[in-house]
Motif scaffolding. Sequence first.
Motif, PDB file in Angstrom:
ATOM      1  N   LEU A  97       5.971   8.860 -15.618  1.00  0.00           N
ATOM      2  CA  LEU A  97       4.643   8.244 -15.653  1.00  0.00           C
ATOM      3  C   LEU A  97       4.804   6.807 -16.098  1.00  0.00           C
ATOM      4  O   LEU A  97       5.289   6.540 -17.196  1.00  0.00           O
ATOM      5  CB  LEU A  97       3.730   9.002 -16.624  1.00  0.00           C
ATOM      6  N   TYR A  98       4.411   5.867 -15.232  1.00  0.00           N
ATOM      7  CA  TYR A  98       4.384   4.444 -15.591  1.00  0.00           C
ATOM      8  C   TYR A  98       2.943   4.152 -15.958  1.00  0.00           C
ATOM      9  O   TYR A  98       2.026   4.333 -15.136  1.00  0.00           O
ATOM     10  CB  TYR A  98       4.870   3.581 -14.427  1.00  0.00           C
ATOM     11  N   ALA A  99       2.729   3.724 -17.210  1.00  0.00           N
ATOM     12  CA  ALA A  99       1.365   3.616 -17.726  1.00  0.00           C
ATOM     13  C   ALA A  99       1.263   2.497 -18.744  1.00  0.00           C
ATOM     14  O   ALA A  99       2.243   1.809 -19.056  1.00  0.00           O
ATOM     15  CB  ALA A  99       0.970   4.945 -18.364  1.00  0.00           C
ATOM     16  N   THR A 100       0.043   2.334 -19.278  1.00  0.00           N
ATOM     17  CA  THR A 100      -0.214   1.437 -20.404  1.00  0.00           C
ATOM     18  C   THR A 100      -0.952   2.231 -21.469  1.00  0.00           C
ATOM     19  O   THR A 100      -1.479   3.316 -21.202  1.00  0.00           O
ATOM     20  CB  THR A 100      -1.079   0.236 -19.978  1.00  0.00           C
ATOM     21  N   ALA A 101      -0.989   1.697 -22.671  1.00  0.00           N
ATOM     22  CA  ALA A 101      -1.627   2.400 -23.784  1.00  0.00           C
ATOM     23  C   ALA A 101      -3.148   2.395 -23.658  1.00  0.00           C
ATOM     24  O   ALA A 101      -3.818   3.332 -24.097  1.00  0.00           O
ATOM     25  CB  ALA A 101      -1.217   1.757 -25.102  1.00  0.00           C
ATOM     26  N   GLY A 104      -7.539   4.226 -19.214  1.00  0.00           N
ATOM     27  CA  GLY A 104      -8.253   5.509 -19.248  1.00  0.00           C
ATOM     28  C   GLY A 104      -7.700   6.517 -18.255  1.00  0.00           C
ATOM     29  O   GLY A 104      -7.639   7.721 -18.538  1.00  0.00           O
ATOM     30  N   TYR A 105      -7.303   6.058 -17.055  1.00  0.00           N
ATOM     31  CA  TYR A 105      -6.723   6.958 -16.063  1.00  0.00           C
ATOM     32  C   TYR A 105      -5.333   7.455 -16.496  1.00  0.00           C
ATOM     33  O   TYR A 105      -4.945   8.575 -16.196  1.00  0.00           O
ATOM     34  CB  TYR A 105      -6.664   6.279 -14.692  1.00  0.00           C
ATOM     35  N   CYS A 106      -4.616   6.598 -17.219  1.00  0.00           N
ATOM     36  CA  CYS A 106      -3.319   7.025 -17.770  1.00  0.00           C
ATOM     37  C   CYS A 106      -3.540   8.136 -18.803  1.00  0.00           C
ATOM     38  O   CYS A 106      -2.778   9.110 -18.844  1.00  0.00           O
ATOM     39  CB  CYS A 106      -2.605   5.847 -18.433  1.00  0.00           C
ATOM     40  N   ARG A 107      -4.608   7.995 -19.602  1.00  0.00           N
ATOM     41  CA  ARG A 107      -4.954   9.030 -20.584  1.00  0.00           C
ATOM     42  C   ARG A 107      -5.325  10.326 -19.872  1.00  0.00           C
ATOM     43  O   ARG A 107      -4.911  11.421 -20.291  1.00  0.00           O
ATOM     44  CB  ARG A 107      -6.085   8.556 -21.490  1.00  0.00           C
ATOM     45  N   LEU A 108      -6.071  10.253 -18.767  1.00  0.00           N
ATOM     46  CA  LEU A 108      -6.399  11.451 -17.981  1.00  0.00           C
ATOM     47  C   LEU A 108      -5.127  12.130 -17.463  1.00  0.00           C
ATOM     48  O   LEU A 108      -5.023  13.363 -17.464  1.00  0.00           O
ATOM     49  CB  LEU A 108      -7.299  11.086 -16.798  1.00  0.00           C
ATOM     50  N   THR A 109      -4.169  11.319 -17.014  1.00  0.00           N
ATOM     51  CA  THR A 109      -2.906  11.860 -16.507  1.00  0.00           C
ATOM     52  C   THR A 109      -2.142  12.569 -17.618  1.00  0.00           C
ATOM     53  O   THR A 109      -1.637  13.682 -17.438  1.00  0.00           O
ATOM     54  CB  THR A 109      -2.048  10.731 -15.901  1.00  0.00           C
ATOM     55  N   ARG A 110      -2.071  11.938 -18.800  1.00  0.00           N
ATOM     56  CA  ARG A 110      -1.390  12.565 -19.949  1.00  0.00           C
ATOM     57  C   ARG A 110      -2.066  13.892 -20.315  1.00  0.00           C
ATOM     58  O   ARG A 110      -1.386  14.891 -20.576  1.00  0.00           O
ATOM     59  CB  ARG A 110      -1.420  11.637 -21.165  1.00  0.00           C
ATOM     60  N   GLY A 139       6.533  -0.055  -5.797  1.00  0.00           N
ATOM     61  CA  GLY A 139       5.343  -0.512  -5.086  1.00  0.00           C
ATOM     62  C   GLY A 139       4.082  -0.419  -5.908  1.00  0.00           C
ATOM     63  O   GLY A 139       2.977  -0.392  -5.363  1.00  0.00           O
ATOM     64  N   GLY A 140       4.209  -0.389  -7.212  1.00  0.00           N
ATOM     65  CA  GLY A 140       3.042  -0.267  -8.073  1.00  0.00           C
ATOM     66  C   GLY A 140       2.312  -1.581  -8.259  1.00  0.00           C
ATOM     67  O   GLY A 140       2.918  -2.611  -8.512  1.00  0.00           O
ATOM     68  N   ASN A 141       0.970  -1.514  -8.082  1.00  0.00           N
ATOM     69  CA  ASN A 141       0.116  -2.671  -8.344  1.00  0.00           C
ATOM     70  C   ASN A 141      -0.766  -2.396  -9.551  1.00  0.00           C
ATOM     71  O   ASN A 141      -1.335  -3.325 -10.113  1.00  0.00           O
ATOM     72  CB  ASN A 141      -0.778  -2.985  -7.133  1.00  0.00           C
ATOM     73  N   GLY A 142      -0.907  -1.154  -9.905  1.00  0.00           N
ATOM     74  CA  GLY A 142      -1.748  -0.768 -11.032  1.00  0.00           C
ATOM     75  C   GLY A 142      -1.152   0.448 -11.715  1.00  0.00           C
ATOM     76  O   GLY A 142      -0.065   0.905 -11.386  1.00  0.00           O
ATOM     77  N   VAL A 143      -1.916   0.935 -12.677  1.00  0.00           N
ATOM     78  CA  VAL A 143      -1.471   2.125 -13.421  1.00  0.00           C
ATOM     79  C   VAL A 143      -2.566   3.176 -13.312  1.00  0.00           C
ATOM     80  O   VAL A 143      -3.735   2.832 -13.114  1.00  0.00           O
ATOM     81  CB  VAL A 143      -1.173   1.786 -14.905  1.00  0.00           C
ATOM     82  N   PRO A 144      -2.251   4.419 -13.428  1.00  0.00           N
ATOM     83  CA  PRO A 144      -0.918   5.002 -13.574  1.00  0.00           C
ATOM     84  C   PRO A 144      -0.181   5.059 -12.249  1.00  0.00           C
ATOM     85  O   PRO A 144      -0.797   5.108 -11.184  1.00  0.00           O
ATOM     86  CB  PRO A 144      -1.221   6.404 -14.082  1.00  0.00           C
ATOM     87  N   GLU A 158      -5.718  13.746  -9.017  1.00  0.00           N
ATOM     88  CA  GLU A 158      -5.475  15.110  -9.493  1.00  0.00           C
ATOM     89  C   GLU A 158      -5.079  16.045  -8.354  1.00  0.00           C
ATOM     90  O   GLU A 158      -4.206  16.898  -8.523  1.00  0.00           O
ATOM     91  CB  GLU A 158      -6.715  15.648 -10.214  1.00  0.00           C
ATOM     92  N   ALA A 159      -5.704  15.885  -7.188  1.00  0.00           N
ATOM     93  CA  ALA A 159      -5.393  16.767  -6.054  1.00  0.00           C
ATOM     94  C   ALA A 159      -3.927  16.619  -5.639  1.00  0.00           C
ATOM     95  O   ALA A 159      -3.232  17.614  -5.381  1.00  0.00           O
ATOM     96  CB  ALA A 159      -6.315  16.465  -4.881  1.00  0.00           C
ATOM     97  N   ALA A 160      -3.438  15.385  -5.578  1.00  0.00           N
ATOM     98  CA  ALA A 160      -2.040  15.159  -5.195  1.00  0.00           C
ATOM     99  C   ALA A 160      -1.095  15.733  -6.252  1.00  0.00           C
ATOM    100  O   ALA A 160      -0.070  16.338  -5.928  1.00  0.00           O
ATOM    101  CB  ALA A 160      -1.782  13.669  -5.002  1.00  0.00           C
ATOM    102  N   LEU A 161      -1.437  15.573  -7.546  1.00  0.00           N
ATOM    103  CA  LEU A 161      -0.594  16.125  -8.614  1.00  0.00           C
ATOM    104  C   LEU A 161      -0.569  17.650  -8.558  1.00  0.00           C
ATOM    105  O   LEU A 161       0.472  18.272  -8.743  1.00  0.00           O
ATOM    106  CB  LEU A 161      -1.086  15.638  -9.978  1.00  0.00           C
TER     107      LEU A 161
END
Length: 171
Positions: A97-101, A104-110, A139-144, A158-161
């Motif tokens: 997981l490439y994220a930032t602290a 909010g979407y990174c928090r949802l992923t965690r 190829g990341g432009n944003g997080v997560p 979520e569907a892809a995960l």
Amino acid sequence: MSQRCPHCHYARQPDDDAPDWQCPACTKAYAKAAAVPPPDGTHNARPRHSMGHQGGVGRWLLVLLAFGAALWFGRTLFPATAAPDGPAATGQPEVRLYATAWCGYCRLTRDFFAANGIQYVEHDIEQSSEALKEHRKLGGNGVPLIVVGDDVVKGWNEAALRRLLAPWLKG
């Protein structure tokens, strides 16, 4: 006439069970020049009354005690090897997981990973320049940005995960 053993000087008694050619105390054969040699295979025969003096239960208890002590103290020398933790132990593909602290979407992923028992490695792209380089290479432009095995999921999806991690999801 009583006979004395030349080795231990035991005086033979009338009620001794050993053969005539053998000392009842030390079980050695008497040296007789004129006598017939003992029969084959019987030169080490022990009299019945001396069996308990050569070991018996005491020797077995000592062996058992030594074996038990070796097991008891040896267990600290050889710790039990637990099953390895991590994705390799469960067959789960590697999840990064490439994220930032603050995201909010990174928090949802965690939270999704925690709720479903998915093991992952998180890389904060604001704290590590190496993680930022990897994020851009993918190829990341944003997080997560989530990497499941060889598949890359950009953004919260979520569907892809669920599709990629279906066999390993708890919920």
